[in-house]
Design a protein around this motif. Structure first.
Motif, PDB file in Angstrom:
ATOM      1  N   SER A  35     -14.692 -14.451   5.555  1.00  0.00           N
ATOM      2  CA  SER A  35     -13.878 -15.402   5.692  1.00  0.00           C
ATOM      3  C   SER A  35     -12.547 -14.659   6.224  1.00  0.00           C
ATOM      4  O   SER A  35     -11.841 -15.038   7.167  1.00  0.00           O
ATOM      5  CB  SER A  35     -13.316 -16.505   4.474  1.00  0.00           C
ATOM      6  OG  SER A  35     -12.837 -15.724   3.502  1.00  0.00           O
ATOM      7  N   ALA A  36     -12.176 -13.472   5.730  1.00  0.00           N
ATOM      8  CA  ALA A  36     -11.092 -12.592   6.202  1.00  0.00           C
ATOM      9  C   ALA A  36     -11.117 -12.490   7.820  1.00  0.00           C
ATOM     10  O   ALA A  36      -9.887 -12.408   8.313  1.00  0.00           O
ATOM     11  CB  ALA A  36     -10.826 -11.637   5.308  1.00  0.00           C
ATOM     12  N   PHE A  37     -12.079 -12.204   8.217  1.00  0.00           N
ATOM     13  CA  PHE A  37     -12.348 -11.967   9.687  1.00  0.00           C
ATOM     14  C   PHE A  37     -11.885 -13.280  10.378  1.00  0.00           C
ATOM     15  O   PHE A  37     -11.340 -13.369  11.373  1.00  0.00           O
ATOM     16  CB  PHE A  37     -13.675 -11.297   9.919  1.00  0.00           C
ATOM     17  CG  PHE A  37     -13.992 -11.092  11.326  1.00  0.00           C
ATOM     18  CD1 PHE A  37     -12.905 -10.557  12.179  1.00  0.00           C
ATOM     19  CD2 PHE A  37     -15.112 -11.458  11.974  1.00  0.00           C
ATOM     20  CE1 PHE A  37     -13.196  -9.929  13.467  1.00  0.00           C
ATOM     21  CE2 PHE A  37     -15.361 -11.133  13.502  1.00  0.00           C
ATOM     22  CZ  PHE A  37     -14.374 -10.426  13.905  1.00  0.00           C
ATOM     23  N   ARG A  38     -12.317 -14.424   9.971  1.00  0.00           N
ATOM     24  CA  ARG A  38     -12.058 -15.713  10.732  1.00  0.00           C
ATOM     25  C   ARG A  38     -10.481 -15.760  10.481  1.00  0.00           C
ATOM     26  O   ARG A  38      -9.848 -16.276  11.651  1.00  0.00           O
ATOM     27  CB  ARG A  38     -12.617 -16.949   9.872  1.00  0.00           C
ATOM     28  CG  ARG A  38     -12.225 -18.257  10.303  1.00  0.00           C
ATOM     29  CD  ARG A  38     -12.958 -19.328   9.708  1.00  0.00           C
ATOM     30  NE  ARG A  38     -13.365 -19.024   8.306  1.00  0.00           N
ATOM     31  CZ  ARG A  38     -12.699 -19.444   7.448  1.00  0.00           C
ATOM     32  NH1 ARG A  38     -11.280 -20.157   7.376  1.00  0.00           N
ATOM     33  NH2 ARG A  38     -13.006 -19.210   5.992  1.00  0.00           N
ATOM     34  N   THR A  39      -9.903 -15.641   9.382  1.00  0.00           N
ATOM     35  CA  THR A  39      -8.510 -15.903   9.095  1.00  0.00           C
ATOM     36  C   THR A  39      -7.641 -14.822  10.148  1.00  0.00           C
ATOM     37  O   THR A  39      -6.639 -15.201  10.686  1.00  0.00           O
ATOM     38  CB  THR A  39      -8.038 -15.325   7.782  1.00  0.00           C
ATOM     39  OG1 THR A  39      -8.955 -16.382   6.976  1.00  0.00           O
ATOM     40  CG2 THR A  39      -6.683 -15.697   7.603  1.00  0.00           C
ATOM     41  N   PHE A  40      -8.244 -13.515  10.053  1.00  0.00           N
ATOM     42  CA  PHE A  40      -7.388 -12.644  11.109  1.00  0.00           C
ATOM     43  C   PHE A  40      -7.342 -13.138  12.524  1.00  0.00           C
ATOM     44  O   PHE A  40      -6.405 -12.952  13.187  1.00  0.00           O
ATOM     45  CB  PHE A  40      -8.127 -11.359  11.023  1.00  0.00           C
ATOM     46  CG  PHE A  40      -7.700 -10.283  11.977  1.00  0.00           C
ATOM     47  CD1 PHE A  40      -6.705  -9.228  11.668  1.00  0.00           C
ATOM     48  CD2 PHE A  40      -8.541  -9.968  12.929  1.00  0.00           C
ATOM     49  CE1 PHE A  40      -6.338  -8.368  12.467  1.00  0.00           C
ATOM     50  CE2 PHE A  40      -8.051  -8.964  14.225  1.00  0.00           C
ATOM     51  CZ  PHE A  40      -6.933  -8.247  13.651  1.00  0.00           C
ATOM     52  N   LEU A  41      -8.668 -13.554  13.000  1.00  0.00           N
ATOM     53  CA  LEU A  41      -8.829 -14.008  14.421  1.00  0.00           C
ATOM     54  C   LEU A  41      -8.085 -15.304  14.631  1.00  0.00           C
ATOM     55  O   LEU A  41      -7.321 -15.302  15.554  1.00  0.00           O
ATOM     56  CB  LEU A  41     -10.210 -14.116  14.938  1.00  0.00           C
ATOM     57  CG  LEU A  41     -11.198 -13.106  14.848  1.00  0.00           C
ATOM     58  CD1 LEU A  41     -12.371 -13.459  15.106  1.00  0.00           C
ATOM     59  CD2 LEU A  41     -10.496 -12.123  15.977  1.00  0.00           C
ATOM     60  N   GLN A  42      -7.912 -15.968  13.714  1.00  0.00           N
ATOM     61  CA  GLN A  42      -7.273 -17.308  13.896  1.00  0.00           C
ATOM     62  C   GLN A  42      -5.524 -16.833  13.986  1.00  0.00           C
ATOM     63  O   GLN A  42      -4.830 -17.679  14.732  1.00  0.00           O
ATOM     64  CB  GLN A  42      -7.381 -18.484  12.850  1.00  0.00           C
ATOM     65  CG  GLN A  42      -8.685 -19.068  12.700  1.00  0.00           C
ATOM     66  CD  GLN A  42      -9.012 -19.822  11.607  1.00  0.00           C
ATOM     67  OE1 GLN A  42      -8.338 -19.813  10.550  1.00  0.00           O
ATOM     68  NE2 GLN A  42      -9.980 -20.729  11.865  1.00  0.00           N
ATOM     69  N   GLU A  43      -5.271 -15.974  13.183  1.00  0.00           N
ATOM     70  CA  GLU A  43      -3.857 -15.888  13.391  1.00  0.00           C
ATOM     71  C   GLU A  43      -3.425 -14.982  14.740  1.00  0.00           C
ATOM     72  O   GLU A  43      -2.243 -15.223  15.046  1.00  0.00           O
ATOM     73  CB  GLU A  43      -3.439 -14.857  11.900  1.00  0.00           C
ATOM     74  CG  GLU A  43      -3.577 -15.688  10.552  1.00  0.00           C
ATOM     75  CD  GLU A  43      -3.306 -14.662   9.569  1.00  0.00           C
ATOM     76  OE1 GLU A  43      -3.026 -13.424   9.641  1.00  0.00           O
ATOM     77  OE2 GLU A  43      -3.121 -15.208   8.401  1.00  0.00           O
ATOM     78  N   LEU A  44      -4.368 -14.416  15.268  1.00  0.00           N
ATOM     79  CA  LEU A  44      -4.181 -13.861  16.553  1.00  0.00           C
ATOM     80  C   LEU A  44      -4.016 -14.980  17.601  1.00  0.00           C
ATOM     81  O   LEU A  44      -3.663 -14.535  18.639  1.00  0.00           O
ATOM     82  CB  LEU A  44      -5.143 -12.845  16.880  1.00  0.00           C
ATOM     83  CG  LEU A  44      -4.966 -11.550  16.235  1.00  0.00           C
ATOM     84  CD1 LEU A  44      -6.094 -10.531  16.812  1.00  0.00           C
ATOM     85  CD2 LEU A  44      -3.595 -10.929  16.331  1.00  0.00           C
ATOM     86  N   GLY A  45      -4.677 -16.042  17.240  1.00  0.00           N
ATOM     87  CA  GLY A  45      -4.738 -17.083  18.101  1.00  0.00           C
ATOM     88  C   GLY A  45      -6.099 -17.514  18.715  1.00  0.00           C
ATOM     89  O   GLY A  45      -6.275 -18.486  19.694  1.00  0.00           O
ATOM     90  N   PHE A  46      -7.094 -16.857  18.085  1.00  0.00           N
ATOM     91  CA  PHE A  46      -8.498 -17.268  18.573  1.00  0.00           C
ATOM     92  C   PHE A  46      -8.869 -18.730  18.013  1.00  0.00           C
ATOM     93  O   PHE A  46      -8.594 -19.118  17.050  1.00  0.00           O
ATOM     94  CB  PHE A  46      -9.564 -16.086  17.930  1.00  0.00           C
ATOM     95  CG  PHE A  46      -9.552 -14.943  18.688  1.00  0.00           C
ATOM     96  CD1 PHE A  46     -10.715 -14.695  19.633  1.00  0.00           C
ATOM     97  CD2 PHE A  46      -8.506 -14.019  18.485  1.00  0.00           C
ATOM     98  CE1 PHE A  46     -10.623 -13.459  20.351  1.00  0.00           C
ATOM     99  CE2 PHE A  46      -8.557 -12.727  19.355  1.00  0.00           C
ATOM    100  CZ  PHE A  46      -9.802 -12.585  20.114  1.00  0.00           C
ATOM    101  N   ARG A  47      -9.585 -19.149  18.632  1.00  0.00           N
ATOM    102  CA  ARG A  47     -10.574 -20.468  18.203  1.00  0.00           C
ATOM    103  C   ARG A  47     -11.780 -19.686  17.527  1.00  0.00           C
ATOM    104  O   ARG A  47     -12.741 -19.535  18.423  1.00  0.00           O
ATOM    105  CB  ARG A  47     -10.750 -21.372  19.081  1.00  0.00           C
ATOM    106  CG  ARG A  47     -11.280 -22.809  18.743  1.00  0.00           C
ATOM    107  CD  ARG A  47     -11.436 -23.672  19.975  1.00  0.00           C
ATOM    108  NE  ARG A  47     -12.114 -25.049  19.345  1.00  0.00           N
ATOM    109  CZ  ARG A  47     -11.253 -26.091  19.018  1.00  0.00           C
ATOM    110  NH1 ARG A  47      -9.987 -25.845  18.773  1.00  0.00           N
ATOM    111  NH2 ARG A  47     -11.776 -27.077  18.497  1.00  0.00           N
ATOM    112  N   VAL A  48     -12.103 -20.007  16.255  1.00  0.00           N
ATOM    113  CA  VAL A  48     -13.168 -19.594  15.795  1.00  0.00           C
ATOM    114  C   VAL A  48     -14.155 -20.937  15.727  1.00  0.00           C
ATOM    115  O   VAL A  48     -13.851 -21.644  14.769  1.00  0.00           O
ATOM    116  CB  VAL A  48     -13.037 -18.819  14.392  1.00  0.00           C
ATOM    117  CG1 VAL A  48     -14.308 -18.381  13.666  1.00  0.00           C
ATOM    118  CG2 VAL A  48     -12.036 -17.815  14.537  1.00  0.00           C
TER     119      VAL A  48
END
Length: 295
Positions: A35-48
């Protein structure tokens, strides 16, 4: 449909980590929390994408489908998919995505794996790879009298080459934002799929001969033991690469992170094969579109 005029031509990155399983599959079948990878990408602006699903269970079919923006039964002359009437290698070599961007003035940069299906794409403007020969040719060379000598000297140690190739390609992709031409980059990362060559800290995974033989046939016990570590290190490499691309791009780029399929934990005859294998990973970065908790 109405053509949209852009203020700038964004670089486009298609990051294709082989056999990178979804967050759900990793938790369900490996008891691994990603889940940390998902959170990291979302904080960069990615849609996961919360419930991703691969088109197919194999690399050749998935890649040829994605790079031609269609299902293979539509691309097949006979209207159904089989190894006899569908040629994924030809579809990949002549993929319409790369050629479309070339017609739009993009430089098509291709980073393949050791698999002969995408080791080198002749129609790409630039191929970035490492190694003397693709997988199939290497398998043939192994049967010659010269192979033991070259292997012992370290020239054709395929596991070491895989390790070196992936690190080299990550370094090269990090330089692409410096290119002043608009670029379309397809980066097929040959991991976390086997061969299993990375520990979670990035050091070389030197496993016993018997386990190495088992890894070659994807024995579940070996896969469960070593796959999470290789996936963890690939995550550690992807995260700073995304930060680097976003920080150093002249204009906000478009980035797609999409694996071809899930992990190789189960055999086709196993009950959970498709539930695991079709659970790939997908995340998308589009300028000015922020992710609101994956919705």
């Amino acid at each position: 449909s109405e053509k949209v005029e852009l203020e700038y031509t964004p670089d486009i990155y298609y990051i294709f980590p082989d056999a990178y399983a979804s967050e759900w599959a990793l938790k369900r079948f490996y008891d691994y929390d990603n889940s940390a990878f998902r959170t990291f990408l979302q904080e960069l602006g990615f849609r996961v994408i919360s419930k991703p699903r691969s088109n197919y269970t194999g690399t050749a079919f998935s890649m040829s489908s994605y790079l031609n923006l269609n299902y293979l039964d539509t691309l097949s002359a006979h209207g159904f998919v089989s190894r006899e009437n569908t040629n994924p290698r030809e579809l990949i070599a002549n993929n319409i995505v790369g050629q479309f961007f070339q017609k739009e003035g993009y430089e098509y940069i291709h980073l393949g794996t050791w698999w002969e299906g995408d080791f080198r794409i002749l129609k790409a403007d630039q191929n970035i790879n490492k190694g003397l020969m693709p997988e199939f040719v290497l398998l043939l060379f192994r049967k010659t009298i010269a192979f033991p000598f070259s292997y012992n000297l370290g020239f054709l140690d395929d596991r070491r080459l895989q390790y070196q190739r992936i690190l080299y390609q990550f370094d090269e992709v990090a330089k692409i934002p410096e290119d002043k031409r608009p670029t379309f980059t397809f980066f097929h990362i040959g991991a976390p799929h086997g061969p299993l060559v990375f520990k979670e800290d990035g050091s070389f995974l030197d496993i016993p001969d018997q386990e190495l033989a088992d890894e070659n046939v994807k024995t579940p016990a070996v896969q469960k033991q070593y796959y999470p570590g290789q996936l963890e290190y690939m995550t550690k490499k992807i995260e700073p690469l995304m930060e680097n691309i976003l920080r150093n791009s002249e204009h906000p780029p478009i980035i797609i992170i999409q694996s071809d399929h899930g992990s190789s934990l189960f055999r086709r005859s196993d009950q959970d094969y498709e539930r695991n294998r079709l659970k790939n990973f997908t995340a998308v970065y589009l300028p000015e579109i922020k992710d609101a908790g994956g919705k």
